[in-house]
Design a protein around this motif. Sequence first.
Motif, PDB file in Angstrom:
ATOM      1  N   LEU A 140       0.812  -1.213   0.000  1.00 47.02           N
ATOM      2  CA  LEU A 140       0.000   0.000   0.000  1.00 47.02           C
ATOM      3  C   LEU A 140       0.845   1.262   0.000  1.00 47.02           C
ATOM      4  N   TYR A 141       2.018   1.206   0.588  1.00 43.07           N
ATOM      5  CA  TYR A 141       2.915   2.356   0.657  1.00 43.07           C
ATOM      6  C   TYR A 141       3.290   2.831  -0.741  1.00 43.07           C
ATOM      7  N   ARG A 142       3.481   1.880  -1.650  1.00 40.59           N
ATOM      8  CA  ARG A 142       3.868   2.197  -3.027  1.00 40.59           C
ATOM      9  C   ARG A 142       2.724   2.008  -4.016  1.00 40.59           C
ATOM     10  N   GLN A 143       1.567   1.568  -3.545  1.00 43.24           N
ATOM     11  CA  GLN A 143       0.426   1.280  -4.404  1.00 43.24           C
ATOM     12  C   GLN A 143       0.833   0.324  -5.532  1.00 43.24           C
ATOM     13  N   GLY A 166      -7.755   1.532  -0.720  1.00 45.95           N
ATOM     14  CA  GLY A 166      -8.749   2.399  -0.125  1.00 45.95           C
ATOM     15  C   GLY A 166      -8.199   3.741   0.335  1.00 45.95           C
ATOM     16  N   LYS A 167      -9.041   4.750   0.252  1.00 44.32           N
ATOM     17  CA  LYS A 167      -8.698   6.068   0.780  1.00 44.32           C
ATOM     18  C   LYS A 167      -8.636   6.000   2.301  1.00 44.32           C
ATOM     19  N   ASN A 168      -8.082   7.014   2.918  1.00 50.20           N
ATOM     20  CA  ASN A 168      -7.995   7.023   4.385  1.00 50.20           C
ATOM     21  C   ASN A 168      -9.363   6.917   5.051  1.00 50.20           C
ATOM     22  N   VAL A 169     -10.395   7.459   4.413  1.00 47.22           N
ATOM     23  CA  VAL A 169     -11.736   7.388   5.000  1.00 47.22           C
ATOM     24  C   VAL A 169     -12.379   6.014   4.791  1.00 47.22           C
ATOM     25  N   SER A 170     -11.774   5.200   3.945  1.00 45.37           N
ATOM     26  CA  SER A 170     -12.285   3.841   3.688  1.00 45.37           C
ATOM     27  C   SER A 170     -11.098   2.922   3.423  1.00 45.37           C
ATOM     28  N   SER A 204     -15.791  -8.555   2.729  1.00 42.51           N
ATOM     29  CA  SER A 204     -16.283  -7.724   1.620  1.00 42.51           C
ATOM     30  C   SER A 204     -15.156  -7.072   0.833  1.00 42.51           C
ATOM     31  N   TYR A 205     -13.910  -7.311   1.228  1.00 41.80           N
ATOM     32  CA  TYR A 205     -12.769  -6.698   0.544  1.00 41.80           C
ATOM     33  C   TYR A 205     -12.313  -7.587  -0.614  1.00 41.80           C
ATOM     34  N   GLY A 230     -12.128   0.717  -0.363  1.00 45.39           N
ATOM     35  CA  GLY A 230     -11.537  -0.320   0.475  1.00 45.39           C
ATOM     36  C   GLY A 230     -10.980  -1.496  -0.298  1.00 45.39           C
ATOM     37  N   CYS A 231     -11.549  -1.762  -1.456  1.00 40.89           N
ATOM     38  CA  CYS A 231     -11.036  -2.854  -2.284  1.00 40.89           C
ATOM     39  C   CYS A 231      -9.734  -2.423  -2.969  1.00 40.89           C
ATOM     40  N   ILE A 232      -9.042  -3.391  -3.547  1.00 36.93           N
ATOM     41  CA  ILE A 232      -7.812  -3.105  -4.283  1.00 36.93           C
ATOM     42  C   ILE A 232      -8.118  -3.187  -5.776  1.00 36.93           C
ATOM     43  N   ARG A 233      -7.943  -2.063  -6.467  1.00 37.70           N
ATOM     44  CA  ARG A 233      -8.232  -2.002  -7.899  1.00 37.70           C
ATOM     45  C   ARG A 233      -6.962  -2.145  -8.727  1.00 37.70           C
TER      46      ARG A 233
END
Length: 255
Positions: A140-143, A166-170, A204-205, A230-233
Amino acid sequence: MSKIIICVLSLVFGLELFFCINGRADTYTKEEIEQAAAKDVPSAVFAEVKKGSGLCSEASEASVIKTLTRKESAEILKDFSLEWYYIKIDGGSYWTKAENLIIPPDPKTAADELSGREIECYVNSKGFKSKTEYFLWADLYRQRLYLLEGQKGSFSLKRRIVCSSGKNVSPTTRGLFETSDKGEWFYSERLKSGAKYWIRFNGSYLLHSVAMDKDGNITDPTLGVRSSSGCIRINLKDSEYLYKTIPKGTAVWVN
């Protein structure tokens, strides 16, 4: 024999880790192992929890366990419809309402790419294992999403994929999981968004393609930054590839 032999040798000038496969060996020095571990930067999301916030056993105001007497910092573990958040705080995990949190803006994606050797060194030296011949690491640090092939102690990098978590809010849930069911298409009326080639890795992720409308048209092609619920695209081509390649039970490390 094709049996994989893993041997650790303590040498006068430092530790070297040998991964021997059919007579061939990859050697990681102690320094390489330490450097690879240091580059695994956790991407936990921390928020300020306001004084007077109720901490609940479930996403319900009727389940308040205690109330904060001062503002505190908490790690956000997951959200529920952006209305409730499951947080780690004060030695436990609780639900609290969104209005109780001050969530920081999304961080920028780190620009330092890991080399293939660093990725392999990290995964192999940590002793990760999988029920299948594949292993997925969502950095996640480097996406980035790294697909490795092999088995415990001898995984090799097969594919490097740009992703959006996911964004910080999700936030995307972090931890060690494994893939379960999967499908070619889904659409959520609640989120007004869908995607192709999804693979479930934690409740649900999901891991899936970029966002689409109900007719299958791409609505958000964003990759490389935190942008999902929240999912990984990942892109359509790579999502189809993983859908057809990754079997059930594949380990997924999300940091």
